[in-house]
Design a protein around this motif. Structure first.
Motif, PDB file in Angstrom:
ATOM      1  N   SER A 132       0.820  -1.210   0.000  1.00 25.01           N
ATOM      2  CA  SER A 132       0.000   0.000   0.000  1.00 25.01           C
ATOM      3  C   SER A 132       0.858   1.266   0.000  1.00 25.01           C
ATOM      4  CB  SER A 132      -0.927  -0.008   1.221  1.00 25.01           C
ATOM      5  OG  SER A 132      -1.652   1.192   1.323  1.00 25.01           O
ATOM      6  N   ASP A 133       1.956   1.244   0.762  1.00 25.03           N
ATOM      7  CA  ASP A 133       2.833   2.416   0.854  1.00 25.03           C
ATOM      8  C   ASP A 133       3.506   2.711  -0.486  1.00 25.03           C
ATOM      9  OD1 ASP A 133       2.219   2.823   3.499  1.00 25.03           O
ATOM     10  OD2 ASP A 133       3.977   1.766   4.274  1.00 25.03           O
ATOM     11  N   ILE A 134       3.986   1.679  -1.170  1.00 24.30           N
ATOM     12  CA  ILE A 134       4.635   1.873  -2.471  1.00 24.30           C
ATOM     13  C   ILE A 134       3.637   2.437  -3.480  1.00 24.30           C
ATOM     14  CG2 ILE A 134       5.736   0.702  -4.423  1.00 24.30           C
ATOM     15  CD1 ILE A 134       7.522   0.999  -1.983  1.00 24.30           C
ATOM     16  N   ARG A 135       2.427   1.899  -3.457  1.00 25.36           N
ATOM     17  CA  ARG A 135       1.375   2.384  -4.355  1.00 25.36           C
ATOM     18  C   ARG A 135       1.056   3.860  -4.074  1.00 25.36           C
ATOM     19  NH1 ARG A 135      -2.138  -0.999  -6.900  1.00 25.36           N
ATOM     20  NH2 ARG A 135      -1.699  -2.648  -5.382  1.00 25.36           N
TER      21      ARG A 135
ATOM     22  N   THR B 130      10.272   7.913 -15.232  1.00 30.64           N
ATOM     23  CA  THR B 130       9.320   6.935 -15.759  1.00 30.64           C
ATOM     24  C   THR B 130       9.740   5.517 -15.395  1.00 30.64           C
ATOM     25  OG1 THR B 130       8.768   8.390 -17.623  1.00 30.64           O
ATOM     26  CG2 THR B 130       8.205   6.066 -17.850  1.00 30.64           C
ATOM     27  N   ASN B 131      11.024   5.220 -15.558  1.00 33.70           N
ATOM     28  CA  ASN B 131      11.531   3.890 -15.198  1.00 33.70           C
ATOM     29  C   ASN B 131      11.331   3.609 -13.712  1.00 33.70           C
ATOM     30  OD1 ASN B 131      12.348   3.292 -17.793  1.00 33.70           O
ATOM     31  ND2 ASN B 131      14.431   4.063 -17.502  1.00 33.70           N
ATOM     32  N   PHE B 132      11.572   4.632 -12.891  1.00 34.15           N
ATOM     33  CA  PHE B 132      11.418   4.466 -11.441  1.00 34.15           C
ATOM     34  C   PHE B 132       9.960   4.181 -11.075  1.00 34.15           C
ATOM     35  CE2 PHE B 132      10.694   6.725  -7.280  1.00 34.15           C
ATOM     36  CZ  PHE B 132      11.273   5.752  -6.481  1.00 34.15           C
ATOM     37  N   LEU B 133       9.037   4.932 -11.662  1.00 32.11           N
ATOM     38  CA  LEU B 133       7.615   4.732 -11.384  1.00 32.11           C
ATOM     39  C   LEU B 133       7.149   3.372 -11.894  1.00 32.11           C
ATOM     40  CD1 LEU B 133       6.231   8.285 -12.263  1.00 32.11           C
ATOM     41  CD2 LEU B 133       6.523   7.307  -9.986  1.00 32.11           C
ATOM     42  N   GLN B 134       7.651   2.975 -13.058  1.00 30.66           N
ATOM     43  CA  GLN B 134       7.288   1.663 -13.600  1.00 30.66           C
ATOM     44  C   GLN B 134       7.796   0.536 -12.707  1.00 30.66           C
ATOM     45  OE1 GLN B 134       5.447   0.460 -16.112  1.00 30.66           O
ATOM     46  NE2 GLN B 134       4.731   2.522 -16.577  1.00 30.66           N
ATOM     47  N   HIS B 135       9.008   0.710 -12.178  1.00 32.76           N
ATOM     48  CA  HIS B 135       9.558  -0.311 -11.294  1.00 32.76           C
ATOM     49  C   HIS B 135       8.696  -0.454 -10.039  1.00 32.76           C
ATOM     50  CE1 HIS B 135      12.548  -2.920  -9.497  1.00 32.76           C
ATOM     51  NE2 HIS B 135      12.554  -2.163  -8.412  1.00 32.76           N
ATOM     52  N   GLY B 136       8.240   0.696  -9.511  1.00 34.56           N
ATOM     53  CA  GLY B 136       7.357   0.656  -8.354  1.00 34.56           C
ATOM     54  C   GLY B 136       6.066  -0.085  -8.649  1.00 34.56           C
ATOM     55  N   LYS B 137       5.554   0.121  -9.859  1.00 37.01           N
ATOM     56  CA  LYS B 137       4.320  -0.559 -10.264  1.00 37.01           C
ATOM     57  C   LYS B 137       4.563  -2.049 -10.465  1.00 37.01           C
ATOM     58  CE  LYS B 137       0.702  -0.407 -13.815  1.00 37.01           C
ATOM     59  NZ  LYS B 137       0.238   0.253 -15.067  1.00 37.01           N
ATOM     60  N   GLN B 138       5.715  -2.391 -11.042  1.00 41.80           N
ATOM     61  CA  GLN B 138       6.010  -3.790 -11.339  1.00 41.80           C
ATOM     62  C   GLN B 138       6.224  -4.635 -10.091  1.00 41.80           C
ATOM     63  OE1 GLN B 138       9.380  -3.207 -13.868  1.00 41.80           O
ATOM     64  NE2 GLN B 138       8.178  -3.103 -15.747  1.00 41.80           N
ATOM     65  N   MET B 139       6.671  -4.011  -9.005  1.00 38.90           N
ATOM     66  CA  MET B 139       6.935  -4.808  -7.812  1.00 38.90           C
ATOM     67  C   MET B 139       5.656  -5.159  -7.038  1.00 38.90           C
ATOM     68  SD  MET B 139       8.539  -2.330  -4.864  1.00 38.90           S
ATOM     69  CE  MET B 139       9.926  -1.771  -5.849  1.00 38.90           C
ATOM     70  N   LEU B 140       4.536  -4.533  -7.376  1.00 39.62           N
ATOM     71  CA  LEU B 140       3.305  -4.772  -6.617  1.00 39.62           C
ATOM     72  C   LEU B 140       2.840  -6.233  -6.686  1.00 39.62           C
ATOM     73  CD1 LEU B 140       1.314  -1.478  -7.362  1.00 39.62           C
ATOM     74  CD2 LEU B 140       2.643  -2.067  -5.314  1.00 39.62           C
ATOM     75  N   PRO B 141       2.830  -6.870  -7.886  1.00 42.97           N
ATOM     76  CA  PRO B 141       2.462  -8.297  -7.895  1.00 42.97           C
ATOM     77  C   PRO B 141       3.412  -9.155  -7.071  1.00 42.97           C
ATOM     78  CG  PRO B 141       2.368  -7.373 -10.105  1.00 42.97           C
ATOM     79  CD  PRO B 141       3.043  -6.349  -9.247  1.00 42.97           C
TER      80      PRO B 141
END
Length: 322
Positions: free
Chosen positions: A246-249, A278-289
């Protein structure tokens, strides 16, 4: 008493019906959880859980095989293709997020915890190497006093060494005593990240520091969850990982909102800075699963003690029926 029914834990390749329903869109996949797809009669209900091999190279190979298996038959109905693409996106996320591929079941197994401690020590060394810029980053939340950086660093290293020792020795009482310190380190790092997320310029000017601190937050969350699980507080171990996700999101959302609301700051971003952000935000999104997978692993181990050890010894992806 642990119950390991052969009908509950089976090799995924030996369950073609699961793959077929993932292809058709009847089932959805997120993290390691297979669910009935939304809009179906049992929409949202859990069908089962995927458990990955303990070796990261084996896992990578197995995920690739699973992607290839799901790719076959993409000429089906459009709705099925959309569900399939969603599942494949999740699999891709599991491969690219560094949480799963650098040591499976980080939040539960002893080997995973050692990896987390090593990553935290590496991050700590990087913070020391970037001491001048990091000191300015800390300053946002420590204007009233100077931080004793060497004292803090010594305390942090001591915390990790003690936690690893007590975990390996099974010293539950001393392990429980470390939980408040892990909470303190996690919350302090989170506060710094929240303060920076509220400042649009930090998303570019301080991006290297922010990335380092976010890695620290993630690994602290994993370490905290592991210590709680080993202390017998499985409920709180599960909650800690759910909170981390939740915090990362929330941090990602706050950064995007800050930039979109401050046009002046957004207009000053260079192409190079934009690509890095953009890469940083995408990485944050990718780690959620991957975080969702770690959360489920905690719950599974509490319901089926020993299941992770068995799955880790397999060379194939295992499927645990709900």
């Amino acid at each position: 008493m642990p119950v390991m029914n052969e009908e509950l834990l089976r090799s995924l390749p030996n369950l073609p019906d699961i793959l077929a329903k993932l292809k058709s869109g009847e089932y959805d996949l997120f993290g390691g959880v297979v669910r009935h797809a939304k809009g179906t009669e049992k929409g949202g209900q859990i069908v089962g859980h995927l458990l990955f091999p303990g070796d990261s190279q084996q896992t990578h190979a197995q995920l690739q095989q699973l992607q290839d298996a799901l790719s076959n038959g993409m000429g089906s109905l459009q709705t099925g293709m959309e569900h399939l693409q969603q599942s494949m996106n999740v699999l891709q996320s599991l491969q690219t997020a560094n949480l799963v591929m650098t040591g499976l079941n980080l939040a539960v197994t002893t080997a995973g915890f050692v990896i987390v401690c090593q990553k935290l020590n590496k991050i700590s060394a990087q913070i020391q190497a970037q001491s001048q810029t990091i000191a300015e980053t800390w300053k946002l939340v420590s204007e009233a006093h100077e931080r004793g950086q060497l004292t803090d660093e010594a305390h942090f290293r001591s915390l990790l060494l003690s936690a690893r020792q007590f975990c390996e020795e099974g010293d539950v009482q001393h392990l429980k005593a470390l939980i408040p310190d892990f909470h303190k380190e996690y919350q302090f790092t989170k506060l710094v990240l929240e303060r920076h997320a509220a400042i649009p310029a930090s998303a570019t000017q301080r991006l290297s520091d922010v990335k380092l601190l976010q890695d620290r937050l993630v690994n602290l969350g994993l370490a905290l969850s592991h210590v709680q699980a080993k202390s017998g507080a499985v409920k709180f171990a599960h909650e800690s990982l759910a909170q981390l996700e939740s915090d990362i999101r929330a941090l990602n959302a706050q950064r995007v909102e800050g930039l979109t609301s401050d046009r002046a700051a957004a207009s000053r971003i260079t192409h190079e800075q934009f690509a890095g952000l953009t890469n940083f935000l995408q990485h944050g999104k990718q780690m959620l699963p991957a975080l969702a997978y770690q959360t489920e692993v905690i719950a599974l181990e509490s319901r089926h003690p020993g299941v992770l050890q068995r799955a880790s010894g397999s060379k194939e992806i295992m499927f645990l029926a709900a």
